[in-house]
Design a protein around this motif. Structure first.
Motif, PDB file in Angstrom:
ATOM      1  N   UNK A 238      33.049  52.790 -67.089  1.00  0.00           N
ATOM      2  CA  UNK A 238      33.692  51.904 -67.967  1.00  0.00           C
ATOM      3  C   UNK A 238      32.889  52.280 -69.553  1.00  0.00           C
ATOM      4  N   UNK A 239      31.657  52.804 -69.296  1.00  0.00           N
ATOM      5  CA  UNK A 239      30.853  52.663 -70.450  1.00  0.00           C
ATOM      6  C   UNK A 239      30.010  53.981 -70.423  1.00  0.00           C
TER       7      UNK A 239
ATOM      8  N   UNK B 124      38.770  45.319 -39.394  1.00  0.00           N
ATOM      9  CA  UNK B 124      38.648  44.473 -40.543  1.00  0.00           C
ATOM     10  C   UNK B 124      39.923  44.658 -41.558  1.00  0.00           C
ATOM     11  N   UNK B 125      40.095  43.547 -41.968  1.00  0.00           N
ATOM     12  CA  UNK B 125      41.555  43.173 -42.647  1.00  0.00           C
ATOM     13  C   UNK B 125      41.242  43.518 -44.152  1.00  0.00           C
ATOM     14  N   UNK B 126      42.455  43.473 -44.767  1.00  0.00           N
ATOM     15  CA  UNK B 126      42.636  43.833 -45.958  1.00  0.00           C
ATOM     16  C   UNK B 126      41.859  42.851 -47.106  1.00  0.00           C
ATOM     17  N   UNK B 127      41.727  41.636 -46.836  1.00  0.00           N
ATOM     18  CA  UNK B 127      40.950  40.806 -47.678  1.00  0.00           C
ATOM     19  C   UNK B 127      39.578  41.069 -47.630  1.00  0.00           C
ATOM     20  N   UNK B 128      38.772  41.448 -46.343  1.00  0.00           N
ATOM     21  CA  UNK B 128      37.506  41.819 -46.331  1.00  0.00           C
ATOM     22  C   UNK B 128      37.360  43.111 -46.825  1.00  0.00           C
ATOM     23  N   UNK B 129      38.083  44.084 -46.885  1.00  0.00           N
ATOM     24  CA  UNK B 129      37.992  45.435 -47.481  1.00  0.00           C
ATOM     25  C   UNK B 129      38.110  45.177 -48.925  1.00  0.00           C
ATOM     26  N   UNK B 130      39.202  44.311 -49.502  1.00  0.00           N
ATOM     27  CA  UNK B 130      39.305  44.204 -50.912  1.00  0.00           C
ATOM     28  C   UNK B 130      37.931  43.399 -51.375  1.00  0.00           C
ATOM     29  N   UNK B 131      37.411  42.460 -50.831  1.00  0.00           N
ATOM     30  CA  UNK B 131      36.285  41.807 -51.433  1.00  0.00           C
ATOM     31  C   UNK B 131      35.144  42.743 -51.654  1.00  0.00           C
ATOM     32  N   UNK B 132      35.062  43.687 -50.725  1.00  0.00           N
ATOM     33  CA  UNK B 132      33.687  44.516 -50.820  1.00  0.00           C
ATOM     34  C   UNK B 132      34.193  45.669 -51.759  1.00  0.00           C
ATOM     35  N   UNK B 133      35.353  45.977 -51.829  1.00  0.00           N
ATOM     36  CA  UNK B 133      35.606  47.322 -52.729  1.00  0.00           C
ATOM     37  C   UNK B 133      35.778  46.788 -54.331  1.00  0.00           C
ATOM     38  N   UNK B 134      36.220  45.649 -54.528  1.00  0.00           N
ATOM     39  CA  UNK B 134      36.391  45.287 -55.775  1.00  0.00           C
ATOM     40  C   UNK B 134      35.325  45.658 -56.771  1.00  0.00           C
ATOM     41  N   UNK B 135      33.897  45.512 -56.278  1.00  0.00           N
ATOM     42  CA  UNK B 135      32.840  46.048 -57.100  1.00  0.00           C
ATOM     43  C   UNK B 135      33.253  47.202 -57.947  1.00  0.00           C
ATOM     44  N   UNK B 136      34.052  48.186 -57.267  1.00  0.00           N
ATOM     45  CA  UNK B 136      34.194  49.467 -57.948  1.00  0.00           C
ATOM     46  C   UNK B 136      34.526  49.079 -59.533  1.00  0.00           C
ATOM     47  N   UNK B 137      35.355  48.096 -59.691  1.00  0.00           N
ATOM     48  CA  UNK B 137      35.958  47.848 -61.118  1.00  0.00           C
ATOM     49  C   UNK B 137      34.730  47.699 -62.082  1.00  0.00           C
ATOM     50  N   UNK B 138      33.730  47.166 -61.434  1.00  0.00           N
ATOM     51  CA  UNK B 138      32.494  46.936 -62.500  1.00  0.00           C
ATOM     52  C   UNK B 138      32.014  48.373 -62.934  1.00  0.00           C
ATOM     53  N   UNK B 139      32.252  49.520 -62.437  1.00  0.00           N
ATOM     54  CA  UNK B 139      31.564  50.512 -62.803  1.00  0.00           C
ATOM     55  C   UNK B 139      32.852  51.396 -63.529  1.00  0.00           C
TER      56      UNK B 139
ATOM     57  N   UNK C 298      36.934  51.034 -64.155  1.00  0.00           N
ATOM     58  CA  UNK C 298      38.437  50.237 -64.032  1.00  0.00           C
ATOM     59  C   UNK C 298      39.576  51.303 -63.837  1.00  0.00           C
ATOM     60  N   UNK C 299      39.332  52.415 -64.216  1.00  0.00           N
ATOM     61  CA  UNK C 299      40.352  53.658 -63.807  1.00  0.00           C
ATOM     62  C   UNK C 299      40.147  53.830 -62.390  1.00  0.00           C
TER      63      UNK C 299
END
Length: 196
Positions: free
Chosen positions: A56-57, A158-173, A175-176
């Motif tokens: 992102x930067x 492991x369901x989608x909600x748990x995976x999504x919650x952990x993986x969304x940190x990717x966007x902090x580094x 967005x692409x």
């Protein structure tokens, strides 16, 4: 350089060989063999070099490389905690702090302080470099699980909600990269390898 500095550095180098024996839950791409921490760290370093342009930067790539190579060394003493473990927190622990002080403490004082600071920066995940390093750390097992038809998602229910919650940190580094990862998650649900 003082001879005693070299002796300390070699002692550290010998100690971190133990990282090769720390098994992770995730398996190698298209494989049934578990990845070890050294393989994981090497892969994150290569991913950083290849994918840095998507940060992102603007980032100090050498600093990110240090982070991804250093971040799991504490697991020599503390062990690997599965990211979806419901019994033990995956966050920084006192056990990991003690491990950092012992293992990095094998190095000469100045290097030990630098390595501990880099490890702490990764754990806090506040700087641009730490955010990108964390993105790499979250992306690699996602790619592995997709390549293994659900891999640990299937194995440990492991369901989608748990995976999504952990993986969304990717966007902090990046967005692409997050946009790509999010699509992979949705495709995995469509393929039936990640339950909704």
């Amino acid at each position: 350089m003082q001879p005693d500095q070299l002796v300390k550095q070699i002692a550290f180098i010998k100690e971190i060989d133990k990282l090769k024996y720390i098994q992770r839950k995730t398996k190698l791409f298209n494989s049934d063999r578990n990845e070890n921490d050294a393989e994981h760290s090497w892969h994150l370093a290569m991913m950083t070099i290849v994918l840095a342009q998507h940060s992102n930067t603007p980032i100090d790539v050498l600093k990110v490389l240090k982070m991804v190579l250093i971040h799991d060394i504490v697991e020599i003493d503390a062990g690997d905690t599965f990211i979806y473990d419901t019994q033990k927190s995956h966050d920084n622990t006192d056990e990991e702090r003690l491990a950092a002080e012992r293992i990095f403490g094998l190095l000469p004082t100045e290097q030990a302080a630098e390595f501990i600071a880099i490890w702490e920066e990764f754990e806090e995940s506040k700087t641009d470099e730490a955010k990108f390093a964390r993105s790499m750390d979250r992306l690699e097992p996602l790619l592995q699980n997709v390549s293994n038809n659900g891999g640990t998602w299937q194995e440990f229910s492991v369901d989608y909600a748990k995976v999504y919650e952990k993986k969304k940190a990717i966007q902090n580094g990046s967005a692409t990269i997050w946009q790509y990862a999010e699509q992979l998650l949705n495709d995995s649900v469509d393929r039936g390898i990640l339950k909704k």
